[in-house]
Write an enzyme that holds these catalytic residues in place. Structure first.
Site, PDB file in Angstrom:
ATOM      1  N   LYS A 104       0.839  -1.218   0.000  1.00  0.00           N
ATOM      2  CA  LYS A 104       0.000   0.000   0.000  1.00  0.00           C
ATOM      3  C   LYS A 104       0.869   1.262   0.000  1.00  0.00           C
ATOM      4  O   LYS A 104       0.631   2.187  -0.766  1.00  0.00           O
ATOM      5  CB  LYS A 104      -0.923  -0.041   1.231  1.00  0.00           C
ATOM      6  CG  LYS A 104      -1.804   1.169   1.408  1.00  0.00           C
ATOM      7  CD  LYS A 104      -2.998   0.847   2.295  1.00  0.00           C
ATOM      8  CE  LYS A 104      -2.698   0.898   3.784  1.00  0.00           C
ATOM      9  NZ  LYS A 104      -2.625   2.270   4.334  1.00  0.00           N
TER      10      LYS A 104
ATOM     11  N   GLY B  33      -4.433   8.393   5.641  1.00  0.00           N
ATOM     12  CA  GLY B  33      -3.480   9.362   6.175  1.00  0.00           C
ATOM     13  C   GLY B  33      -2.332   9.591   5.206  1.00  0.00           C
ATOM     14  O   GLY B  33      -1.840  10.715   5.046  1.00  0.00           O
TER      15      GLY B  33
ATOM     16  N   ARG C 185      -7.427  13.051  12.746  1.00  0.00           N
ATOM     17  CA  ARG C 185      -5.988  12.735  12.887  1.00  0.00           C
ATOM     18  C   ARG C 185      -5.136  14.002  12.802  1.00  0.00           C
ATOM     19  O   ARG C 185      -5.434  14.901  12.025  1.00  0.00           O
ATOM     20  CB  ARG C 185      -5.589  11.679  11.853  1.00  0.00           C
ATOM     21  CG  ARG C 185      -6.362  10.384  12.114  1.00  0.00           C
ATOM     22  CD  ARG C 185      -6.012   9.301  11.145  1.00  0.00           C
ATOM     23  NE  ARG C 185      -4.627   8.908  11.262  1.00  0.00           N
ATOM     24  CZ  ARG C 185      -4.032   8.050  10.442  1.00  0.00           C
ATOM     25  NH1 ARG C 185      -4.721   7.505   9.440  1.00  0.00           N
ATOM     26  NH2 ARG C 185      -2.776   7.736  10.603  1.00  0.00           N
TER      27      ARG C 185
ATOM     28  N   ASP D  64       2.533  -0.638  12.105  1.00  0.00           N
ATOM     29  CA  ASP D  64       1.225  -1.138  11.657  1.00  0.00           C
ATOM     30  C   ASP D  64       0.985  -2.586  12.095  1.00  0.00           C
ATOM     31  O   ASP D  64      -0.126  -3.101  11.959  1.00  0.00           O
ATOM     32  CB  ASP D  64       1.121  -1.043  10.132  1.00  0.00           C
ATOM     33  CG  ASP D  64       1.047   0.413   9.676  1.00  0.00           C
ATOM     34  OD1 ASP D  64       0.698   1.284  10.495  1.00  0.00           O
ATOM     35  OD2 ASP D  64       1.353   0.681   8.499  1.00  0.00           O
TER      36      ASP D  64
ATOM     37  N   LYS E  50      -3.765   6.588  15.054  1.00  0.00           N
ATOM     38  CA  LYS E  50      -3.896   5.911  13.749  1.00  0.00           C
ATOM     39  C   LYS E  50      -5.378   5.941  13.353  1.00  0.00           C
ATOM     40  O   LYS E  50      -6.138   6.749  13.865  1.00  0.00           O
ATOM     41  CB  LYS E  50      -3.329   4.485  13.854  1.00  0.00           C
ATOM     42  CG  LYS E  50      -1.809   4.456  14.023  1.00  0.00           C
ATOM     43  CD  LYS E  50      -1.113   4.965  12.782  1.00  0.00           C
ATOM     44  CE  LYS E  50       0.398   5.012  12.944  1.00  0.00           C
ATOM     45  NZ  LYS E  50       1.048   5.635  11.789  1.00  0.00           N
TER      46      LYS E  50
ATOM     47  N   ARG F  37      -5.474   2.569  18.452  1.00  0.00           N
ATOM     48  CA  ARG F  37      -5.218   1.128  18.353  1.00  0.00           C
ATOM     49  C   ARG F  37      -4.775   0.508  19.679  1.00  0.00           C
ATOM     50  O   ARG F  37      -4.831  -0.713  19.819  1.00  0.00           O
ATOM     51  CB  ARG F  37      -4.189   0.835  17.252  1.00  0.00           C
ATOM     52  CG  ARG F  37      -4.777   1.000  15.873  1.00  0.00           C
ATOM     53  CD  ARG F  37      -3.827   0.618  14.755  1.00  0.00           C
ATOM     54  NE  ARG F  37      -4.509   0.716  13.468  1.00  0.00           N
ATOM     55  CZ  ARG F  37      -3.895   0.844  12.299  1.00  0.00           C
ATOM     56  NH1 ARG F  37      -2.580   0.883  12.244  1.00  0.00           N
ATOM     57  NH2 ARG F  37      -4.595   0.906  11.190  1.00  0.00           N
TER      58      ARG F  37
HETATM   59  C1  S3P Z   1       2.849   5.037   6.169  1.00  0.00           C
HETATM   60  C2  S3P Z   1       3.562   5.366   7.273  1.00  0.00           C
HETATM   61  C3  S3P Z   1       3.234   4.912   8.633  1.00  0.00           C
HETATM   62  C4  S3P Z   1       2.117   3.882   8.651  1.00  0.00           C
HETATM   63  C5  S3P Z   1       1.062   4.113   7.644  1.00  0.00           C
HETATM   64  C6  S3P Z   1       1.641   4.214   6.241  1.00  0.00           C
HETATM   65  C7  S3P Z   1       3.325   5.511   4.855  1.00  0.00           C
HETATM   66  O1  S3P Z   1       2.885   6.027   9.392  1.00  0.00           O
HETATM   67  O2  S3P Z   1       1.542   3.777   9.935  1.00  0.00           O
HETATM   68  O3  S3P Z   1       0.119   3.053   7.665  1.00  0.00           O
HETATM   69  O4  S3P Z   1       2.879   4.972   3.816  1.00  0.00           O
HETATM   70  O5  S3P Z   1       4.167   6.418   4.828  1.00  0.00           O
HETATM   71  P1  S3P Z   1       4.005   6.986  10.033  1.00  0.00           P
HETATM   72  O6  S3P Z   1       3.848   8.297   9.366  1.00  0.00           O
HETATM   73  O7  S3P Z   1       3.652   6.978  11.475  1.00  0.00           O
HETATM   74  O8  S3P Z   1       5.370   6.399   9.772  1.00  0.00           O
END
Ligand code: S3P
Length: 426
Positions: free
Chosen positions: A21, A93, A121, A313, A340, A344
């Site tokens: 993803k 996010g 968030r 994650d 998140k 969580r």
């Molecule tokens: C992500 C970074 C992570 C992760 C999120 C995906 C990304 O968050 O938890 O699901 O694709 O850059 P962080 O910004 O806390 O590293």
């Protein structure tokens, strides 16, 4: 949709994960900003990635499906067009924070929002450094989406992240492509580095020195063929379940094993699992391998410090299997889990308790007692995909049936999760 999970004896077989993803978002955004056509293979078909596709289309980028390839007609670094409406990042996010970095440096204004979870968030972590670069951003309470971004001229800054975050780091690096001079981002610990790797692969002027990354504005990114490795975060549910269920043996093919993402494998090994790798190769600057997992006796461990951003994650699934290991597992330094898709820490603790496990909530983590007998329960997914999948695994080892509400939320990262689980359900 409610999903009922029956106990499983073991997991057996071979499966392929959806495209990673995180890498899928980056491939789409960078291909959109590149010169010429890009062809993306094995792009994730999850909802979050669809949110990125929709935002880019709204900015005038043509993205289409041809057989199983996704074609992106790159518009170049100055080719995005003003959107006619508010961009919708949905639940994602990554879409919101990375797109904000791109939008901050455009010659037009824009607005980006998301669903009820995303609008709760924190965005101050990107708003403040983007403002330091010269961006003009307004937000609810100066912290929450919708974000309204005016056109502005950015200048590079040197920013030290108070907390390791790949989304914040990537936001600033993407903004840095549109800024005068050099943008430097330094992290207190390693977070996933897919943005840096893909930018380098596509010709950006970027240098990485340990936890310090510098990008300078440059003339063009080159499009091409991008192949997305299997998602290790999706794989983690099956790897953990196979490690736990006696007699299991599974092979997950072509999984991305970028060192900044394999905290889950390190944790499983420390719990006593043996992880085997076969068919290793490197593609588009990312390490890929088959992962073979057999069941093992597991023991509790302590998870904290610099491991946390590399396993962020996967903490819900680790917590679930920790309840079946021998001894206690302590998770600390993971306060970030509270912001998140849902909180969580509370979601995991409450659901484990519902199943009869002994677990203590801490401000920045939890303590999980091992050797717990999990019983039939109705699980609240809190609309969070990783909570739903982690507790589907809990259901495999529980006595009786486990009911998971709002189970369709798995579509956010892994629409085929339940179908793939059935494939290896021995
Ligand atoms: C992500 C970074 C992570 C992760 C999120 C995906 C990304 O968050 O938890 O699901 O694709 O850059 P962080 O910004 O806390 O590293």
């Amino acid at each position: 949709m409610k999903k009922v999970i029956a106990p499983a004896k073991k997991l057996i077989g071979e499966i392929v994960m959806p495209g990673d993803k995180s890498i899928s978002h980056r491939a789409l955004m960078l291909a959109a900003l590149a010169e010429g056509k890009s062809e993306i293979h094995h792009l994730s078909d999850c909802q979050d990635v669809k949110s990125t596709v929709n935002c880019l289309r709204e900015l005038g980028v043509e993205i289409r499906q041809e057989d199983n390839r996704t074609i992106v007609e790159g518009v170049g670094l100055d080719g995005l067009q003003a959107p006619a409406k508010t961009l919708d990042a949905g639940n994602s996010g990554t879409t919101m924070r990375l797109m904000a970095g791109i939008l901050a440096g455009q010659k037009f204004g824009s607005r980006i929002s998301g669903d009820a979870s995303l609008r709760k968030r924190p965005m101050k972590r990107i708003i403040n450094p983007l403002r330091d670069m010269g961006a003009k951003i307004e937000a609810d309470d100066d912290n929450f989406a919708p974000l309204s971004i005016e056109k502005s001229r950015l200048t590079g800054i040197e920013h030290r992240l108070p907390l390791a975050s790949a989304q914040v780091k990537s936001c600033l690096l993407l903004a840095g492509m549109f800024a005068r001079g050099e943008t430097v981002v330094e992290e207190p610990a390693f977070s996933r580095d897919h943005t840096e790797r893909m930018l380098k692969h596509m010709g950006a002027d970027i240098s990485v020195n340990e936890r310090r990354v510098a990008i300078r504005s440059f003339s063009k990114l080159s499009g091409g063929i991008l192949t997305i490795p299997g998602d290790i975060s999706s794989a983690s549910f099956f790897l953990a379940a196979a490690a736990l269920l006696p007699g299991s043996e599974i092979r997950i093919k072509n999984v991305g094993i970028n060192p900044t993402r394999i905290g889950i494998l390190e944790a499983l090994e420390r719990m006593g699992a043996t992880v085997n790798f076969e068919n290793f190769f490197v593609q588009n600057n990312e390490e890929i391998s088959d992962i073979i997992m057999k069941s093992q006796e597991l023991n509790g461990i302590k998870i904290d410090g610099s491991l946390i951003p590399r396993i962020i994650d996967e903490i819900p699934i680790i917590a679930v299997i920790a309840s079946q290991a021998s001894g206690e597992t302590i998770i600390r330094d993971a306060k970030e889990l509270r912001v998140k898709e849902t909180d969580r820490i509370t979601a995991v603790v409450e659901n484990l308790k519902k199943m009869g496990a002994e677990v203590t909530e801490l401000p920045d983590g939890m303590i999980i007692q091992g050797n717990q007998h999990l019983k039939t329960a109705k699980i609240d997914s809190y609309g969070d995909h990783r909570i739903a999948m982690a507790f589907a695994v809990a259901g495999l080892v529980a006595e009786g049936e486990t009911e998971i509400d709002d189970a369709e939320c798995v579509d956010i990262s892994y629409p085929d999760f339940f179908r793939d689980l059935e494939k290896i359900y021995g």
